[in-house]
Design a protein around this motif. Structure first.
Motif, PDB file in Angstrom:
ATOM      1  N   LYS A  98       0.925  -0.898   4.227  1.00  0.00           N
ATOM      2  CA  LYS A  98       0.471  -0.762   5.613  1.00  0.00           C
ATOM      3  C   LYS A  98       1.497  -1.349   6.585  1.00  0.00           C
ATOM      4  O   LYS A  98       1.754  -0.780   7.647  1.00  0.00           O
ATOM      5  N   PHE A 116      -5.072   5.661   7.502  1.00  0.00           N
ATOM      6  CA  PHE A 116      -4.635   5.014   6.272  1.00  0.00           C
ATOM      7  C   PHE A 116      -5.839   4.637   5.429  1.00  0.00           C
ATOM      8  O   PHE A 116      -6.794   4.045   5.918  1.00  0.00           O
ATOM      9  N   LEU A 162      -1.643   7.791   3.731  1.00  0.00           N
ATOM     10  CA  LEU A 162      -1.922   8.094   5.122  1.00  0.00           C
ATOM     11  C   LEU A 162      -2.296   9.569   5.173  1.00  0.00           C
ATOM     12  O   LEU A 162      -1.501  10.432   4.806  1.00  0.00           O
TER      13      LEU A 162
END
Length: 125
Positions: free
Chosen positions: A26, A88, A95
């Motif tokens: 992330k 996400f 994603l």
């Protein structure tokens, strides 16, 4: 009883490791990615700029330049800008682009983004 504690401890460690890996993916997502392709009949350059919009949501701007080749000569360039959104998924670490249904997979170790239908994009920043 000791076995139950051991299983619980291993489960917590496993979940923590998955969370840490998800967090690293992330954190890697925002940035600019490029892909170039050239063939006998055309060449194309694709730039993706991904920015964080919310907790697990992202804005994706795709700039594409396409230039056809005819009889060994380049024809005029064509430009296209697409504004997309992505969500996400921390469990799959993917994603998911919401308009065209593309799935983006990130490899922070190799500094690349992989889109199955479009290939591999290198992160430049």
């Amino acid at each position: 009883m000791k076995r139950a504690y051991l299983v619980l401890a291993l489960a917590i460690i496993g979940l923590s490791a998955c969370q840490n890996q998800s967090d690293s993916v992330k954190a890697f997502i925002p940035g600019t990615y490029i892909n170039s392709a050239k063939g006998e009949y055309a060449q194309a350059e694709d730039t993706l700029t991904i920015t964080l919009a919310g907790n697990n949501t992202y804005f994706i701007t795709r700039n594409t330049t396409y230039q056809a080749i005819r009889d060994g000569k380049f024809l005029p360039k064509h430009h296209k800008v697409s504004k997309l959104n992505g969500v996400f998924d921390p469990q799959t670490q993917l994603l998911n682009e919401t308009i065209n249904g593309e799935v983006f997979r990130f490899d922070p170790a190799k500094r690349v983004l992989i889109i199955n239908s479009k290939g591999e994009y290198k992160k430049i920043n």
